[in-house]
Design an enzyme around this catalytic site. Structure first.
Site, PDB file in Angstrom:
ATOM      1  N   HIS A  10       0.825  -1.214   0.000  1.00 52.90           N
ATOM      2  CA  HIS A  10       0.000   0.000   0.000  1.00 52.90           C
ATOM      3  C   HIS A  10       0.862   1.269   0.000  1.00 52.90           C
ATOM      4  O   HIS A  10       2.012   1.277   0.445  1.00 52.90           O
ATOM      5  CB  HIS A  10      -0.911   0.017   1.229  1.00 52.90           C
ATOM      6  CG  HIS A  10      -0.163   0.038   2.533  1.00 52.90           C
ATOM      7  ND1 HIS A  10       0.371   1.185   3.062  1.00 52.90           N
ATOM      8  CD2 HIS A  10       0.139  -0.957   3.395  1.00 52.90           C
ATOM      9  CE1 HIS A  10       0.974   0.910   4.198  1.00 52.90           C
ATOM     10  NE2 HIS A  10       0.857  -0.382   4.427  1.00 52.90           N
ATOM     11  N   ARG A  61      -5.931   0.927   4.058  1.00 49.60           N
ATOM     12  CA  ARG A  61      -4.774   1.423   3.323  1.00 49.60           C
ATOM     13  C   ARG A  61      -4.452   0.526   2.131  1.00 49.60           C
ATOM     14  O   ARG A  61      -4.017   1.007   1.084  1.00 49.60           O
ATOM     15  CB  ARG A  61      -3.567   1.589   4.243  1.00 49.60           C
ATOM     16  CG  ARG A  61      -3.112   0.363   5.026  1.00 49.60           C
ATOM     17  CD  ARG A  61      -2.128   0.810   6.107  1.00 49.60           C
ATOM     18  NE  ARG A  61      -1.505  -0.283   6.860  1.00 49.60           N
ATOM     19  CZ  ARG A  61      -2.030  -0.854   7.929  1.00 49.60           C
ATOM     20  NH1 ARG A  61      -3.224  -0.461   8.363  1.00 49.60           N
ATOM     21  NH2 ARG A  61      -1.384  -1.814   8.578  1.00 49.60           N
ATOM     22  N   GLU A  88      -1.534  -6.861   7.608  1.00 48.28           N
ATOM     23  CA  GLU A  88      -0.178  -6.642   8.085  1.00 48.28           C
ATOM     24  C   GLU A  88       0.101  -7.551   9.282  1.00 48.28           C
ATOM     25  O   GLU A  88      -0.819  -8.025   9.953  1.00 48.28           O
ATOM     26  CB  GLU A  88      -0.012  -5.158   8.486  1.00 48.28           C
ATOM     27  CG  GLU A  88       1.327  -4.776   9.098  1.00 48.28           C
ATOM     28  CD  GLU A  88       2.508  -5.056   8.188  1.00 48.28           C
ATOM     29  OE1 GLU A  88       2.805  -6.241   7.937  1.00 48.28           O
ATOM     30  OE2 GLU A  88       3.164  -4.080   7.761  1.00 48.28           O
ATOM     31  N   HIS A 183       0.640  -5.566   2.568  1.00 49.88           N
ATOM     32  CA  HIS A 183       1.425  -4.821   3.552  1.00 49.88           C
ATOM     33  C   HIS A 183       2.877  -5.295   3.565  1.00 49.88           C
ATOM     34  O   HIS A 183       3.203  -6.362   3.043  1.00 49.88           O
ATOM     35  CB  HIS A 183       0.792  -4.999   4.932  1.00 49.88           C
ATOM     36  CG  HIS A 183      -0.658  -4.642   4.954  1.00 49.88           C
ATOM     37  ND1 HIS A 183      -1.107  -3.389   5.301  1.00 49.88           N
ATOM     38  CD2 HIS A 183      -1.766  -5.360   4.618  1.00 49.88           C
ATOM     39  CE1 HIS A 183      -2.427  -3.350   5.197  1.00 49.88           C
ATOM     40  NE2 HIS A 183      -2.848  -4.532   4.779  1.00 49.88           N
TER      41      HIS A 183
END
Length: 250
Positions: A10, A61, A88, A183
């Site tokens: 991202h 994100r 993430e 991520h």
């Protein structure tokens, strides 16, 4: 026939900008992050990539970066699958803390181990912490015991791999071109798996924000080649910037 896979971290998030441990906290991208996503879309369009399916985490994100990049490619119609397994890495009790201040308190070497080692997780989040994923609506249908209070890269890979084997790999084997927008650490986990990186070597691997990483895969999904799109030197400098995030401030 080769299979094409793109891994895209991202764009810059607000907590990337603030130099804070983010983990599963649902932080949005900045205006700079949106521009990174637009640039990623431009690079993928110039490469001539035509995606059949995209995958993201359930964090905004990644979702917004994926949308923005596909929009720039005029490929918003591409089906998007969202999974918590692409989230993430969970940073446990470190989530929300300033990286440099944490390094000053615990030492850069210790923070580097927490951030980049393969099998050493940060201190866990308290079970009654309001930020624990078991209190988040998006995870409430999952087994509470499957939700992490902290993760190492090893346990992040163990979380990601079932989704790779069940969802992504079959699509690639069927000949589809796949985009995975996620991520830094969930993508490091996939990078490690695909390239068969040794546990100690992954310590020095960093994934920059907003730069597409294109894999050409054999039919059995062994890696044929991989490269960052665009300026290779810019990608190298961006990765070095990620590595330097936890250094103490003067």
């Amino acid at each position: 026939m080769t299979r094409k896979l793109v891994l895209l971290r991202h764009g810059q998030s607000q907590w990337n900008l603030d130099n804070r441990f983010t983990g599963w906290v649902d932080v949005d991208i900045t205006e700079a992050g949106r521009k990174e996503a637009v640039n990623a879309g431009q690079l993928m369009r110039e490469e001539g990539l035509m995606f059949d399916v995209a995958h993201t985490s359930v964090l905004k994100r990644a979702i917004r970066t994926n949308f923005t990049a596909l929009d720039e490619m005029d490929q918003l119609w591409v089906p998007v699958c969202k999974s918590w397994r692409l989230n993430e890495r969970h940073y446990g009790a470190l989530q929300g803390l300033d990286k440099a201040e944490t390094a000053a308190k615990h030492g850069e070497a210790q923070v580097k181990i927490w951030r980049r080692s393969y099998d050493i997780p940060p201190p866990p989040m308290a079970d009654n912490d309001g930020g624990h994923p078991k209190f988040d609506r998006r995870y409430m249908k999952l087994d509470e015991h499957a939700l992490p209070a902290t993760e190492s890269l090893k346990t992040t890979l163990e979380r990601v791999l079932p989704y790779w084997h069940d969802a992504i790999a079959p699509q690639l084997k069927s000949g589809k071109t796949v985009l995975v927008t996620a991520h830094g650490n969930s993508l490091r986990a996939l990078y490690k798996y695909l390239n068969q990186i040794a546990d100690d070597a992954i310590l020095e691997v960093n994934i920059p924000t907003g730069i597409p990483l294109l894999f050409d895969l054999h039919e059995d999904l062994r890696v044929k080649s991989y490269r960052y799109l665009g300026d290779a030197e810019a990608a190298k400098k961006a990765a070095e910037a990620v590595a330097n995030q936890a250094k103490t401030r003067s």
